[in-house]
Design a protein around this motif. Structure first.
Motif, PDB file in Angstrom:
ATOM      1  N   LEU A  12       0.828  -1.203   0.000  1.00 32.86           N
ATOM      2  CA  LEU A  12       0.000   0.000   0.000  1.00 32.86           C
ATOM      3  C   LEU A  12       0.865   1.256   0.000  1.00 32.86           C
ATOM      4  CD1 LEU A  12      -2.786   1.279   0.074  1.00 32.86           C
ATOM      5  CD2 LEU A  12      -2.773   1.000   2.561  1.00 32.86           C
ATOM      6  N   LEU A  13       1.880   1.281   0.845  1.00 32.37           N
ATOM      7  CA  LEU A  13       2.789   2.436   0.880  1.00 32.37           C
ATOM      8  C   LEU A  13       3.491   2.625  -0.452  1.00 32.37           C
ATOM      9  CD1 LEU A  13       4.299   2.146   4.463  1.00 32.37           C
ATOM     10  CD2 LEU A  13       2.737   3.887   3.603  1.00 32.37           C
ATOM     11  N   ALA A  14       3.901   1.535  -1.089  1.00 33.74           N
ATOM     12  CA  ALA A  14       4.565   1.628  -2.399  1.00 33.74           C
ATOM     13  C   ALA A  14       3.608   2.204  -3.442  1.00 33.74           C
ATOM     14  CB  ALA A  14       5.072   0.256  -2.831  1.00 33.74           C
ATOM     15  N   LYS A  15       2.356   1.774  -3.402  1.00 29.48           N
ATOM     16  CA  LYS A  15       1.363   2.305  -4.350  1.00 29.48           C
ATOM     17  C   LYS A  15       1.154   3.797  -4.131  1.00 29.48           C
ATOM     18  CE  LYS A  15      -1.284  -1.933  -5.047  1.00 29.48           C
ATOM     19  NZ  LYS A  15      -2.595  -2.585  -4.897  1.00 29.48           N
ATOM     20  N   ILE A  16       1.042   4.185  -2.871  1.00 38.17           N
ATOM     21  CA  ILE A  16       0.823   5.606  -2.568  1.00 38.17           C
ATOM     22  C   ILE A  16       2.029   6.428  -3.001  1.00 38.17           C
ATOM     23  CG2 ILE A  16       0.531   7.287  -0.697  1.00 38.17           C
ATOM     24  CD1 ILE A  16      -1.125   5.097   0.762  1.00 38.17           C
ATOM     25  N   LYS A  17       3.221   5.934  -2.706  1.00 39.55           N
ATOM     26  CA  LYS A  17       4.440   6.663  -3.075  1.00 39.55           C
ATOM     27  C   LYS A  17       4.600   6.796  -4.577  1.00 39.55           C
ATOM     28  CE  LYS A  17       7.098   5.629   1.079  1.00 39.55           C
ATOM     29  NZ  LYS A  17       8.255   4.931   1.648  1.00 39.55           N
ATOM     30  N   SER A  18       4.010   5.896  -5.351  1.00 38.32           N
ATOM     31  CA  SER A  18       4.139   5.954  -6.808  1.00 38.32           C
ATOM     32  C   SER A  18       3.180   6.962  -7.446  1.00 38.32           C
ATOM     33  CB  SER A  18       3.891   4.569  -7.414  1.00 38.32           C
ATOM     34  OG  SER A  18       2.517   4.216  -7.323  1.00 38.32           O
ATOM     35  N   LEU A  19       2.249   7.476  -6.657  1.00 37.97           N
ATOM     36  CA  LEU A  19       1.286   8.443  -7.181  1.00 37.97           C
ATOM     37  C   LEU A  19       1.914   9.824  -7.340  1.00 37.97           C
ATOM     38  CD1 LEU A  19      -1.797   7.556  -4.943  1.00 37.97           C
ATOM     39  CD2 LEU A  19      -1.538   7.036  -7.373  1.00 37.97           C
ATOM     40  N   PRO A  20       1.364  10.608  -8.258  1.00 37.16           N
ATOM     41  CA  PRO A  20       1.813  12.002  -8.349  1.00 37.16           C
ATOM     42  C   PRO A  20       1.369  12.765  -7.095  1.00 37.16           C
ATOM     43  CG  PRO A  20       0.060  11.558  -9.957  1.00 37.16           C
ATOM     44  CD  PRO A  20       0.373  10.268  -9.272  1.00 37.16           C
ATOM     45  N   PRO A  21       2.060  13.859  -6.773  1.00 36.70           N
ATOM     46  CA  PRO A  21       1.770  14.605  -5.543  1.00 36.70           C
ATOM     47  C   PRO A  21       0.300  14.994  -5.361  1.00 36.70           C
ATOM     48  CG  PRO A  21       3.783  15.420  -6.521  1.00 36.70           C
ATOM     49  CD  PRO A  21       3.187  14.438  -7.503  1.00 36.70           C
ATOM     50  N   ASP A  22      -0.373  15.400  -6.436  1.00 33.25           N
ATOM     51  CA  ASP A  22      -1.771  15.806  -6.296  1.00 33.25           C
ATOM     52  C   ASP A  22      -2.670  14.634  -5.903  1.00 33.25           C
ATOM     53  OD1 ASP A  22      -1.241  14.883  -8.977  1.00 33.25           O
ATOM     54  OD2 ASP A  22      -3.227  15.581  -9.558  1.00 33.25           O
ATOM     55  N   LYS A  23      -2.327  13.441  -6.355  1.00 37.04           N
ATOM     56  CA  LYS A  23      -3.106  12.258  -5.985  1.00 37.04           C
ATOM     57  C   LYS A  23      -2.814  11.841  -4.541  1.00 37.04           C
ATOM     58  CE  LYS A  23      -5.081  11.810  -9.945  1.00 37.04           C
ATOM     59  NZ  LYS A  23      -6.461  12.182 -10.115  1.00 37.04           N
ATOM     60  N   ILE A  24      -1.590  12.055  -4.091  1.00 36.79           N
ATOM     61  CA  ILE A  24      -1.246  11.751  -2.703  1.00 36.79           C
ATOM     62  C   ILE A  24      -2.055  12.643  -1.767  1.00 36.79           C
ATOM     63  CG2 ILE A  24       0.601  11.830  -0.977  1.00 36.79           C
ATOM     64  CD1 ILE A  24       2.520  10.912  -3.200  1.00 36.79           C
TER      65      ILE A  24
END
Length: 69
Positions: A12-24
């Motif tokens: 889950l953390l890896a998926k979140i970290k792979s998102l662009p900043p606006d999606k985070i």
């Protein structure tokens, strides 16, 4: 209660970290929404219960002037 195991946490953390900043930011907002959902429901229930108590204050000729603003 821990539903997500350590491997799922890392995934889950890896998926979140792979998102662009606006999606985070959206993910963070959604997590806040989920965390506060119960609080919001409690506030809405309290407001609904208190409506009859405030009816005399809200529904009167003097208050009607404010409704027209």
């Amino acid at each position: 209660m821990q539903i997500v195991n350590v491997m799922q946490d890392k995934e889950l953390l890896a998926k979140i970290k792979s998102l662009p900043p606006d999606k985070i930011v959206e993910v963070a907002d959604f997590v806040d929404f989920l965390a506060n959902k119960d609080d919001r429901l409690l506030v809405e229930a309290a407001a609904k219960i208190s409506e009859s108590s405030f009816a005399a204050v809200w529904d009167n000729p003097d208050d009607a002037e404010y409704d027209n603003l």
